[in-house]
Write a protein that holds these residues in place. Structure first.
Motif, PDB file in Angstrom:
ATOM      1  N   GLU A 288     -15.767  20.074 -45.876  1.00  0.00           N
ATOM      2  CA  GLU A 288     -15.538  20.857 -47.097  1.00  0.00           C
ATOM      3  C   GLU A 288     -15.633  22.355 -46.810  1.00  0.00           C
ATOM      4  O   GLU A 288     -14.807  23.147 -47.272  1.00  0.00           O
ATOM      5  N   GLU A 289     -16.641  22.750 -46.023  1.00  0.00           N
ATOM      6  CA  GLU A 289     -16.807  24.169 -45.683  1.00  0.00           C
ATOM      7  C   GLU A 289     -15.640  24.658 -44.833  1.00  0.00           C
ATOM      8  O   GLU A 289     -15.129  25.771 -45.029  1.00  0.00           O
ATOM      9  N   GLU A 290     -15.238  23.838 -43.875  1.00  0.00           N
ATOM     10  CA  GLU A 290     -14.144  24.226 -42.993  1.00  0.00           C
ATOM     11  C   GLU A 290     -12.835  24.361 -43.761  1.00  0.00           C
ATOM     12  O   GLU A 290     -12.037  25.272 -43.508  1.00  0.00           O
ATOM     13  N   LEU A 291     -12.621  23.500 -44.728  1.00  0.00           N
ATOM     14  CA  LEU A 291     -11.409  23.585 -45.541  1.00  0.00           C
ATOM     15  C   LEU A 291     -11.401  24.853 -46.391  1.00  0.00           C
ATOM     16  O   LEU A 291     -10.368  25.536 -46.500  1.00  0.00           O
ATOM     17  N   GLU A 292     -12.547  25.180 -46.993  1.00  0.00           N
ATOM     18  CA  GLU A 292     -12.631  26.396 -47.809  1.00  0.00           C
ATOM     19  C   GLU A 292     -12.362  27.631 -46.963  1.00  0.00           C
ATOM     20  O   GLU A 292     -11.659  28.556 -47.368  1.00  0.00           O
ATOM     21  N   PHE A 293     -12.953  27.636 -45.759  1.00  0.00           N
ATOM     22  CA  PHE A 293     -12.721  28.764 -44.854  1.00  0.00           C
ATOM     23  C   PHE A 293     -11.249  28.839 -44.451  1.00  0.00           C
ATOM     24  O   PHE A 293     -10.649  29.925 -44.418  1.00  0.00           O
ATOM     25  N   SER A 294     -10.652  27.695 -44.165  1.00  0.00           N
ATOM     26  CA  SER A 294      -9.246  27.661 -43.751  1.00  0.00           C
ATOM     27  C   SER A 294      -8.338  28.196 -44.850  1.00  0.00           C
ATOM     28  O   SER A 294      -7.363  28.914 -44.575  1.00  0.00           O
ATOM     29  N   LYS A 295      -8.675  27.880 -46.088  1.00  0.00           N
ATOM     30  CA  LYS A 295      -7.867  28.382 -47.214  1.00  0.00           C
ATOM     31  C   LYS A 295      -7.993  29.896 -47.335  1.00  0.00           C
ATOM     32  O   LYS A 295      -7.009  30.582 -47.663  1.00  0.00           O
ATOM     33  N   SER A 296      -9.176  30.420 -47.065  1.00  0.00           N
ATOM     34  CA  SER A 296      -9.338  31.880 -47.067  1.00  0.00           C
ATOM     35  C   SER A 296      -8.527  32.505 -45.941  1.00  0.00           C
ATOM     36  O   SER A 296      -7.902  33.561 -46.111  1.00  0.00           O
ATOM     37  N   TYR A 297      -8.544  31.840 -44.785  1.00  0.00           N
ATOM     38  CA  TYR A 297      -7.773  32.350 -43.652  1.00  0.00           C
ATOM     39  C   TYR A 297      -6.270  32.297 -43.965  1.00  0.00           C
ATOM     40  O   TYR A 297      -5.514  33.224 -43.614  1.00  0.00           O
ATOM     41  N   ILE A 298      -5.845  31.241 -44.658  1.00  0.00           N
ATOM     42  CA  ILE A 298      -4.429  31.113 -45.037  1.00  0.00           C
ATOM     43  C   ILE A 298      -4.020  32.250 -45.967  1.00  0.00           C
ATOM     44  O   ILE A 298      -2.893  32.752 -45.904  1.00  0.00           O
ATOM     45  N   TYR A 299      -4.962  32.664 -46.807  1.00  0.00           N
ATOM     46  CA  TYR A 299      -4.679  33.799 -47.689  1.00  0.00           C
ATOM     47  C   TYR A 299      -4.294  35.024 -46.863  1.00  0.00           C
ATOM     48  O   TYR A 299      -3.379  35.779 -47.219  1.00  0.00           O
ATOM     49  N   LEU A 300      -4.993  35.202 -45.730  1.00  0.00           N
ATOM     50  CA  LEU A 300      -4.658  36.323 -44.842  1.00  0.00           C
ATOM     51  C   LEU A 300      -3.255  36.146 -44.262  1.00  0.00           C
ATOM     52  O   LEU A 300      -2.474  37.098 -44.191  1.00  0.00           O
TER      53      LEU A 300
END
Length: 354
Positions: free
Chosen positions: A212-224
């Motif tokens: 769950e944490e890794e997915l949330e981080f990945s979505k933030s990275y995708i925003y970049l």
């Protein structure tokens, strides 16, 4: 199961052995005494001989402590213990008045019960030496495992420490491109980057994070990423909530998504689609349509290789890479653990296999 200590065995065994020897050793002196007297005498003999043999054995252990000296230690122990078991019984007989000096100095008396003494010397030396050798082997094995685990831990930490500069290097490349294309977007990118990088600093020391944490981080990275590719990059997540408590090595998804964007063309005519989904309940797949660039961006070349090595050190299944004519897929094992502490314990047991 914890075995009793040598002292407990010895001091329990002395009266038992003394009692047994009363019925094993039969000579003229025994026949003239009562059962109680014979038990006491046999117990005294056992007390002196057993403790004397132990003193000799422990002294030789200090003199020849190493495993490579085992043959010398064992030979010397058996020789000295045998001599002791010949001299000591005659000395006890003399002290207790069982035999006279004239009887003691006769060869017949000196070597009486010599066959029992030889068997006893062999048994005592073998038992104590076997226990000592096994203890030393366990110590050596434990030390070897400790050194091996430390080496693996060091290698694992080196891999983990690659992640922060790897991410920063590639993000700065993106920022350089954005500065040239859109300065306002570059400012927004920088602000979001600082937030994302905070996650990396918080988790780079961890072996695992919850999916769950890794997915949330990945979505933030995708925003970049979508600041740079607002219309031509499509990323779809299909992960059921029941898989969110599984564990994954930190930054794994981010690295795979980054690799996909770095190696493939992203344009209006050839948009890139990345799908992230769980397969068979214990594998997360990152899949993208394959449209390789002819020239690649600058790279630290640590992405997929880093993930592979980290999973090898973690003792988990291999990372699967599947390449078809149209798609590129990487399947990463998900790890079922209740806590990261539990996983650290598992790592210490499994690392010796790698």
């Amino acid at each position: 199961m914890k075995w009793p200590s040598e002292k407990v065995i010895r001091w329990t065994g002395i009266p038992l052995m003394g009692f047994a020897m009363t019925f094993i050793v039969k000579d003229h002196g025994h026949l003239q005494k009562s059962l109680i007297e014979n038990i006491i005498i046999s117990t005294i003999f056992t007390l002196v001989l057993w403790n004397g043999a132990v003193i000799i054995i422990f002294w030789l252990r200090r003199k020849y402590p190493d495993i490579h000296l085992t043959a010398r230690r064992l030979t010397t122990t058996m020789l000295i213990v045998t001599v002791f078991l010949i001299i000591a019984p005659n000395t006890i007989r003399l002290i207790l008045g069982i035999s006279t000096w004239e009887e003691i100095i006769q060869l017949k008396t000196i070597f009486s019960h010599s066959e029992i003494n030889m068997v006893a010397a062999f048994m005592v030396s073998s038992i104590y030496e076997g226990a000592y050798f096994f203890g030393k082997w366990k110590e050596s094995f434990a030390l070897t495992e400790q050194l091996k685990n430390q080496q693996i831990r060091t290698q694992f930490e080196v891999l983990q420490n690659q992640m922060s500069p790897h991410f920063l290097f590639n993000s700065l490349n993106t920022l350089t491109t954005l500065i040239a294309e859109d300065s306002k977007l570059a400012i927004d990118f920088t602000q979001t980057l600082s937030e994302v990088y905070r996650y990396i600093l918080q988790n780079k020391e961890k072996e695992l994070v919850r999916l769950e944490e890794e997915l949330e981080f990945s979505k933030s990275y995708i925003y970049l990423l979508q600041m740079r590719y607002p219309e031509n990059l499509h990323i779809n997540f299909a992960v059921d909530h029941r898989h969110l408590d599984l564990f994954i090595a930190p930054l794994t998804l981010q690295m795979l998504i980054e690799n996909a964007t770095k190696h493939n063309i992203i344009s209006k005519t050839e948009p890139l689609t990345i799908d992230v989904y769980v397969e068979k309940g214990d594998v997360i797949v990152v899949k993208n349509n394959l449209q390789l660039k002819k020239t690649l961006e600058k790279s630290t070349k640590t992405g997929l290789a880093n993930i592979r090595k980290r999973y090898q050190y973690l003792g988990q299944r291999e990372i699967d890479v599947i390449i078809s004519q149209k798609n590129y897929m990487v399947a990463v094992p998900l790890i079922e653990m209740h806590t990261e502490v539990e996983f650290s314990k598992q790592l210490s047991y499994e690392s010796s296999d790698h």
